[in-house]
Design an enzyme around this catalytic site. Structure first.
Site, short mmCIF file in Angstrom:
data_model
loop_
_atom_site.label_atom_id
_atom_site.label_comp_id
_atom_site.label_asym_id
_atom_site.label_seq_id
_atom_site.Cartn_x
_atom_site.Cartn_y
_atom_site.Cartn_z
CG ASP A 1 -2.21 0.80 0.97
OD1 ASP A 1 -2.22 1.63 0.05
OD2 ASP A 1 -3.18 0.60 1.71
CE1 TYR A 2 0.56 7.55 -2.76
CE2 TYR A 2 1.59 8.19 -0.69
CZ TYR A 2 1.28 8.47 -2.01
OH TYR A 2 1.67 9.66 -2.57
#
Length: 770
Positions: A311-312
């Site tokens: 994820d980011y």
């Protein structure tokens, strides 16, 4: 007690092996695609992939695993504010140097072609880029938020909306979506409830599979209308302590495997070839650094053969977790744990070459990750046609098509839940004088819902517009906001009182704005904000009948005159056709058919709450207002105000007793059960009959009820129909103390009921093996 553990179902590898695809893929060296068509697409490029890996420098291999934000096509900074829009010149240079493998959150066919040309014409190895995007509930055509759509209890609808989103996405030069979110969410304080399918494991499993198949299609990933699905966030992200976004999770292995992991397995079994790792830690180990989750379980136990994307910056955040010393250490830990692709942080590009040189990361592991990504690109047809999806003519023809807009309206009305309808106040008469009051009465800024990036603002339909279009005399509708969402309006309540003065009925459009739900929007009190509550109180004082239209991305604790209104309708965020969809139901052109995928509590303080809680050694009697020394709060019973599965129709459906062919089920047999439902009302009713079970005695304590099946039936006024189910022993098991799935003989309760707190239990006994 006799016990007999049951092994988990065959992995997707075993299933596909039976179809002869392992041989096709060359002794399983390559990641296994989801269909025979996709396998053939990969097979054509098997040698090319190996030749590329042999030709690549370590820096180029690290570059393939480097995922950056797309700086060339429009991406709002509000979605990913840490990176902004990036530097096009810098990213162009990196693409030329072979140091970028994927870009995300940019759309557009024409510009997509120009970006791909840099990779295909100006880089040394000419490897196509993979374009990804957060297409959560529609690209241009916006459908109901996933939680709302879950209320429809309709896997085919979920498939159809994902299919429509995929068609638009693929035509906009995007190959991968970061959806579906399959996190089972049981704390309504957590903001990202809105992106998932609610609190029940079975419903999450079914919708995860339906959405994966919808995104990826049935013809293979190289079909022009297919996009790669990404199940997220692995794992237990929604189990955050206190419902606080990004918070730690701490739970038993049985809860992890029995509640939070099954929807990911369902997505993998449905063919998902991408998984996103989570931000949170699980029992002390950050998910993006967990080899147990991302390698041992995902690959070793389930046979997953796609790639894992962080994820980011989640791999970079191993440092803030206190799990990694610095960025280099974080890259080592995440990569060796099983995170193949790094999103935005650049840590893999920066550190993998030195980590390989030092032996801290093996070349074999690096080649494995690159092979997974290249094989997925081949499966998507990018080696055959790197410019797929870059035809502006097709993009214009399919994006926001008339068919997709009609589907948005259909999905919206099928997601509306009727909670209360005293004295049959609904459906409203189209000739009535109506005062439409509240911050969402004429609002168009909060119809889409969170995680809408590329919707068409001009197509948003407000409640006012939907009501006026449906009414016999549009001028019979008076509109007043009366309040802001979280702040009062000067003179707002007085204006609303004047609007209500000549009305036959007041319709109050209240609840949450879309900024109050979604990522980073945890709430301590899941109630209607105080200024809106004051508006409702003022409307109640007029003595006029009131209909509450709740706009919400989570279950809410309803209080005071909101709770006491004659009619309550949950309208969620229904997408661009919201006003029309709500009007379809409120005025009776279509009856309400949805059911709650989350429990509405009596009080915020009951969170976390789910219908399938255990009885405990001191179960409370829900019929007693005060009962000391029992498992309950002082202020309320251990029940929901409106439980999971609850929802009314405009008909009046009565249930007969549960009918069973026998009171015993053989170990290798099945049990047929049925119930007769009758519509005693004057309107057509769509009833959702739900099958729940409870294992009376087991080696581990079991939930008081568990949903095992459901069926929908349409009943004309006066019509009866017998709804039948077949139950098998496999549905009666649980994760045991040894962390394997097991089935135990014994006595079971069974309900065929309209919701998780309804119906009378029948009993049967599962007879153990001889």
């Amino acid at each position: 007690m006799k016990t007999r553990p049951v092994k988990p179902s065959a992995s997707r590898r075993n299933f596909l092996s039976g179809l002869g695809l392992l041989a096709l893929m060359g002794a399983g060296v390559f990641p296994m695609p989801a269909t025979a068509e996709t396998a053939r697409a990969v097979q054509r490029h098997r040698q090319r992939i190996e030749d590329l890996i042999a030709a690549m420098t370590v820096e180029e291999k690290a570059g393939q695993l480097n995922l950056l934000a797309d700086p060339f096509r429009w991406m709002p900074t509000a979605v990913n504010p840490l990176d902004g829009t990036g530097d096009p010149a810098r990213v162009t240079a990196l693409i030329r140097e072979g140091k970028v493998g994927s870009l995300f959150n940019g759309i557009g066919a024409e510009t997509g072609r120009r970006i791909q040309q840099v990779a295909m014409e100006e880089s040394r190895l000419k490897i196509p880029l993979l374009f990804a995007a957060d297409v959560i509930h529609g690209l241009s055509t916006i459908f109901p938020v996933p939680l709302a759509e879950a209320a429809a209890f309709d896997t085919h609808l979920a498939y159809r909306t994902a299919r429509a989103a995929a068609v638009e996405t693929a035509a906009s030069a995007v190959h991968q979506t970061y959806a579906p979110m399959v996190d089972v969410a049981r704390d309504q304080r957590w903001g990202r409830n809105v992106e998932g399918a609610g609190e029940d494991v079975l419903l999450n499993n079914l919708l995860a599979a339906a959405r994966v198949r919808g995104f990826q299609g049935e013809k293979g990933l190289d079909d022009r209308d297919a996009v790669l699905a990404t199940a997220k966030h692995m794992a237990a992200y929604s189990g955050a302590i206190g419902g606080v976004e990004y918070n730690t999770t701490d739970m038993s292995e049985q809860t992890l495997r029995g509640v939070y992991l099954p929807p990911f397995k369902a997505a993998v079994d449905a063919g998902a070839l991408s998984i996103m790792s989570a931000f949170n830690d699980v029992n002390g180990v950050p998910a993006s650094g967990s080899r147990k989750l991302l390698t041992d379980i995902l690959r070793g136990e389930w046979g997953f053969e796609g790639f894992v994307v962080s994820d980011y910056t989640s791999e970079q955040e191993l440092v803030a977790h206190g799990f990694a010393e610095d960025g280099r250490d974080a890259a080592r830990l995440a990569f060796n744990a099983g995170v193949d692709v790094s999103m935005v942080s650049g840590l893999y590009l920066e550190h993998l070459p030195s980590l390989v040189a030092s032996g801290e990361v093996s070349m074999a592991r690096l080649d494995e990750a690159v092979r997974r990504l290249l094989t997925t690109k081949a499966a998507l047809g990018l080696f055959d046609d790197p410019y797929r999806g870059t035809d502006p003519v097709r993009e214009k023809a399919v994006v926001g098509s008339r068919e997709h807009i009609a589907l948005s309206r259909e999905a919206g009305r099928k997601s509306v839940v009727l909670l209360k309808n005293d004295n049959q106040l609904l459906p409203l008469n189209k000739s009535q004088k109506i005062a439409l009051v509240g911050p969402f009465a004429d609002d168009v800024d909060n119809v889409w819902g969170p995680w809408t990036i590329w919707g068409a603002p001009e197509r948003r339909v407000s409640l006012e517009a939907g009501f006026r279009a449906a009414m016999t005399d549009p001028q019979a509708l008076t509109v007043a906001r009366g309040s802001g969402v979280e702040t009062p309006l000067d003179g707002g309540i007085e204006e609303a009182v004047r609007a209500a003065a000549n009305a036959d009925v007041i319709v109050l459009a209240i609840g949450e704005s879309q900024k109050m739900s979604g990522e980073a929007q945890s709430r301590t009190e899941i109630v209607v904000p105080a200024p809106q509550q004051a508006l409702v109180d003022a409307m109640a004082a007029t003595g006029k009948p009131m209909v509450i239209l709740l706009r919400n991305g989570r279950a809410l604790a309803l209080e005071g005159n909101v709770k006491n209104a004659q009619a309550i309708v949950v309208t969620w965020f229904l997408g661009e056709q919201m006003g029309n969809a709500v009007a379809d139901v409120v005025f009776g052109d279509h009856g309400p058919s949805a059911r709650l995928p989350v429990s509405f509590p009596h009080k915020s303080g009951q969170q976390p709450y789910s219908y399938d809680h255990k009885n405990t050694g001191r179960p409370a009697n829900p019929d007693l207002p005060i009962e000391e020394y029992k498992a309950r709060y002082r202020e309320t019973t251990n029940t929901a105000l409106y439980p999971f599965g609850y929802g009314l129709t405009y008909g009046e459906v009565a249930y007969g007793p549960v009918e069973m062919e026998s009171n015993q089920m053989a170990w290798a047999g099945t049990l047929d059960v049925a119930v007769t439902v009758t519509n005693q009302g004057a309107h057509v009713a769509e009833e959702l009959v739900q099958l729940y079970i409870h294992d009376r005695v087991a080696s581990l304590t079991q939930p008081g009820r568990l949903l095992k099946d459901f069926k929908r039936v349409t009943l004309r006024p006066g019509q009866s129909e017998t709804v039948r189910f077949t139950l098998n022993a496999r549905q009666l098991g649980f994760i045991g103390e040894d962390n394997t799935y097991r089935i135990e003989p014994g006595l079971f309760d069974l309900w065929l009921a309209p919701h998780a707190q309804g119906g009378s239990a029948a009993q049967f006994r599962l007879v153990g093996p001889a």
